[in-house]
Every structure is written in structure tokens, then in C-alpha cells.
Design a protein around this motif. Sequence first.
Motif, PDB file in Angstrom:
ATOM      1  N   SER A   1       0.801  -1.225   0.000  1.00 27.08           N
ATOM      2  CA  SER A   1       0.000   0.000   0.000  1.00 27.08           C
ATOM      3  C   SER A   1       0.838   1.281   0.000  1.00 27.08           C
ATOM      4  CB  SER A   1      -0.919  -0.001   1.219  1.00 27.08           C
ATOM      5  OG  SER A   1      -0.150  -0.064   2.410  1.00 27.08           O
ATOM      6  N   THR A   2       2.151   1.161  -0.037  1.00 30.89           N
ATOM      7  CA  THR A   2       2.993   2.361  -0.001  1.00 30.89           C
ATOM      8  C   THR A   2       2.754   3.218  -1.253  1.00 30.89           C
ATOM      9  OG1 THR A   2       4.728   1.301   1.296  1.00 30.89           O
ATOM     10  CG2 THR A   2       5.381   3.197  -0.022  1.00 30.89           C
ATOM     11  N   PRO A   3       2.520   4.510  -1.074  1.00 29.92           N
ATOM     12  CA  PRO A   3       2.302   5.380  -2.239  1.00 29.92           C
ATOM     13  C   PRO A   3       3.626   5.708  -2.932  1.00 29.92           C
ATOM     14  CG  PRO A   3       2.113   6.653  -0.217  1.00 29.92           C
ATOM     15  CD  PRO A   3       2.338   5.232   0.208  1.00 29.92           C
TER      16      PRO A   3
ATOM     17  N   ARG B   1      -4.470   7.284  13.144  1.00 28.59           N
ATOM     18  CA  ARG B   1      -5.218   8.270  12.349  1.00 28.59           C
ATOM     19  C   ARG B   1      -6.490   8.698  13.079  1.00 28.59           C
ATOM     20  NH1 ARG B   1      -5.362  10.177   7.136  1.00 28.59           N
ATOM     21  NH2 ARG B   1      -7.319  10.117   5.990  1.00 28.59           N
TER      22      ARG B   1
ATOM     23  N   TYR C   1       0.356  15.279   1.804  1.00 22.75           N
ATOM     24  CA  TYR C   1      -0.833  14.746   1.132  1.00 22.75           C
ATOM     25  C   TYR C   1      -1.792  14.079   2.110  1.00 22.75           C
ATOM     26  CZ  TYR C   1       1.917  15.705  -2.985  1.00 22.75           C
ATOM     27  OH  TYR C   1       2.663  16.353  -3.935  1.00 22.75           O
ATOM     28  N   ARG C   2      -1.303  13.776   3.301  1.00 20.26           N
ATOM     29  CA  ARG C   2      -2.182  13.094   4.249  1.00 20.26           C
ATOM     30  C   ARG C   2      -2.599  13.973   5.419  1.00 20.26           C
ATOM     31  NH1 ARG C   2       1.435   7.745   3.423  1.00 20.26           N
ATOM     32  NH2 ARG C   2       2.898   9.380   2.893  1.00 20.26           N
TER      33      ARG C   2
ATOM     34  N   ARG D   1     -16.250   6.663   7.275  1.00 19.52           N
ATOM     35  CA  ARG D   1     -16.115   7.125   5.890  1.00 19.52           C
ATOM     36  C   ARG D   1     -14.649   7.261   5.490  1.00 19.52           C
ATOM     37  NH1 ARG D   1     -17.110  12.062   5.452  1.00 19.52           N
ATOM     38  NH2 ARG D   1     -17.418  12.681   7.609  1.00 19.52           N
ATOM     39  N   ARG D   2     -13.742   6.857   6.381  1.00 17.12           N
ATOM     40  CA  ARG D   2     -12.296   7.008   6.168  1.00 17.12           C
ATOM     41  C   ARG D   2     -11.932   8.464   5.898  1.00 17.12           C
ATOM     42  NH1 ARG D   2     -10.352   1.969   2.346  1.00 17.12           N
ATOM     43  NH2 ARG D   2     -12.150   0.672   2.617  1.00 17.12           N
TER      44      ARG D   2
ATOM     45  N   PRO E   1      -4.443  19.076  -0.990  1.00 17.13           N
ATOM     46  CA  PRO E   1      -5.700  18.483  -0.555  1.00 17.13           C
ATOM     47  C   PRO E   1      -6.717  19.532  -0.151  1.00 17.13           C
ATOM     48  CG  PRO E   1      -3.835  17.637   0.703  1.00 17.13           C
ATOM     49  CD  PRO E   1      -3.314  18.724  -0.170  1.00 17.13           C
TER      50      PRO E   1
END
Lengths: 90, 338
Positions: B34-36, B77, B175-176, B270-271, B322
Motif C-alpha cells: 500500500s505504499t504510495p 489516524r 498529502y495526508r 467514511r475514512r 488536498p
Amino acid sequence: MLAENDLRSRMQKLVAEILEIDAGTVSATSRLREDLGMDSLGSLELLSSISEELNIHLDIDDAMGIVTFADACSFVEDAMHRQSGGDARA
Amino acid sequence: MRALVIGGSGFVGLRVVDALLARGDTVRVTRRKSTPTVLFGRRPLEMAWASLEDRASLVEAMRGCDAALLAGAYYPRYSTDLAGSVAIATRGMRNACDAAHECGVRLVYSSSVAALGPARDGAAADEDDCAPPDPREGVYPTVKKSMERELDDARARGLDAVSLLLGGCIGPRDYRLGTNGLLAALLGGVLPFRIDGWINVLSVDDAAAAHVAALGARGERYCVGGHNVRIDALLSQAAERYGVPYDLPTVDLDEARVRASEAEVEAEARRARVAFPRELVDLVAMGKPVRSERAERDLALRWSDLDAALDATRDWMARVGPAKRAAAADEGRRHHAG
């Protein structure tokens, strides 16, 4: 190079894998965030997977305007086109 | 030097990668499915499949390296599962420590000022104020303190490790959205309330410089807090600077905790990311000025100008980030108001 339909089909499967949903629920007009629930991590994972599979470079800053699944496909197609030596789309 | 960066695709990790590449080091990064990896762009990197959940993979990744930098330790998170978060965090930390010990490499760990307890002198906390976990403080501080304790245990077993207790890092290309999320929410007009208390903020580039300097540092732990500011003053000034409204109800910290927690429970399904996450409320609640003199001296750190870092972040958000939608909404509101 992957044909347009093949690319869309592959990306459809990737979206479904990442979100653990049925690929049939992903349509061109599906909004990745609002309709499919794909967060920024999922979007990055999608673009990472496809860029590795196709061995293309994607400028992630340019990808931040992607809203729908069709936008994502077009974004990747444009990058493929540019990097295969073709002219960028308008 | 060949350095392994664990979590090199993250906001801080990627800046660390760039700082290492800039000084001519060979950089290896860990990756998972899953690493971007798209964030690595065209950087000349070695890649190693490894996960904090798998000690053997970390050993394999560290083999042949002179140092390892753990920039991607577990980050809860959502502050919704204390026991689960602590378990994941400490297990990953232990694996990274054991792997570094086995490979005989120094481990530089991106920790947090959240690992600090109250200041001994009642004024400003420093490296000697690290405190044991206290679940009453919330998930994020408890996780960070638990990880720091795990690192201390590994040091006692002979690990060569340096921990950097970072303040909230700001800068473009997050980005996060960690600390930067507050600015995004302010610009987008979606902050739900205002609270007040101390926070510690620095440019992500200063954080990266600290990591590189820590590779050769003598100390074991450094506060890298950056600027000590009151969050309400910071957001007020930013609102004025960028011409956005900040006319919000001020709530006390207990109410802020409740509202942030409720928002996270709803958002987790909803993440989604909430505008004012519980972890930031917890950080403000336990906030205090942090003394970073040891890092300034030993790591030769100089803090970048805070307004300049905010401007760069805001410009990126308005251009591509974002918060593009938030910025667009802001434009729309101003147009409407005008």
C-alpha cells in the motif's frame, strides 16, 4: 501500450481491490471520494499501483484535481501518451 | 553512507530522503503493497519490501546499511482505539529496534513532543521531561509515550538510538494532512471551534535537517520543538494574513475533546479526516513550551521563519493540495461576501 479499455478495466479492478468493493460499482462518473469513499491514501495507492504496472511517472500534484474515476483514467492516459513520445492532450 | 528510511513516502520521511540524497548518501526506503510509491517520483532510491509488523523483513532491509531512520512509525489516524493503537505501535517499534540492534546500525526515530510530561521547572519542558504513558491524556500521547518507552528498553539492551521529539511539522506536499490539516481547515472555513493552549511548530525542512544531523549526534534524545506558540494566536494571525474568517465559538478543552471524538467516530466510518482531530486537541491540552536548546547546539539547528513556512504551505494548498477544494470554497465565500 495498454489500450484505453484495458486501462480502464485495470484501474476499475484496482479501485475495487483498494476499497474492497465490487468492481461493477465503479463507473466513469463515480466520484472517488464522495461516491466510493476513497480517501487520499487510497488515491495515492491507486496511482502508485498503476504507475508501477505501466512504468510511467505521474506528477502527484497534478493529480490532486481528480474527482471522478473517469478523471483518474484520463490523467493516467495523458501521462502514458506524453511519456510514449506522443503529444499531450489539450 | 547508505541509509534506510522506514516510512520514506510520508510527509517527514520524504523530506528526510531528500536531505540524505542532497548530501550524497545512498538511500534505501522500505515499501509495502500500500505504499504510495508514486510520491518517490524519479528519485534514485533502493527499495526494500519490509513492514514494521515483520521483524525479519526489517533485518533484511537494514542489511548493508549504515543507519536506519524510522520516520514512519505507527500513527493513529483516529483516536478511537487506545489498546489496539498502543499494541500496534509498540510491536512495530520493538521490531524496528530489534532489527537495528541485530544489524548493528544506529536508529534515528521520529518521535513527538507528545512524549513529554509536564516541565520540571513549570516553564518549558526538555528532553529530561519524558514521562510514562498516561491513558487519560488520549490515544496519541499514550501511543507516543509508549513508543518512547519501548525505545528506552531497547537502549537498555544495547541499541544505539537517537529519538527526535518533533513538534508539529508544517510545509507543502503533506498529502495526508497532519498538523497542516488545521491550516487547510482554516482556509476552507471548516474549523468547528477554537481552543487555546501551547503548541510547538516547525518547518518540515528543519525536521529533516534534524534527522540527518542526528546520524552523527552524541546525545540519545533531542527536543525538536521549533516555535512555541499559542494555537489561538497562530490561527488568528494566519486568518488575518490570508484574509479568511476565524469567527468561531471558543470552547474549553473538555468540550473540544468530546466534539473531536464524536467527529472522529463518524469520520472513521467514511475514512475521512476531521477538521480538528482529537489528537490535536490532546496535544493542545497537554501543550507547553518546549526547550530545544540541546538540538540547536548539538544538531546545529536553526528554526525557519514560521510565516514563511505557513506561506509556502498555504500556496501549495491553494495551488494543488488536498485543500484545493477548501481554497476554492474560500474563494467562493469571499466572492459571495464581496
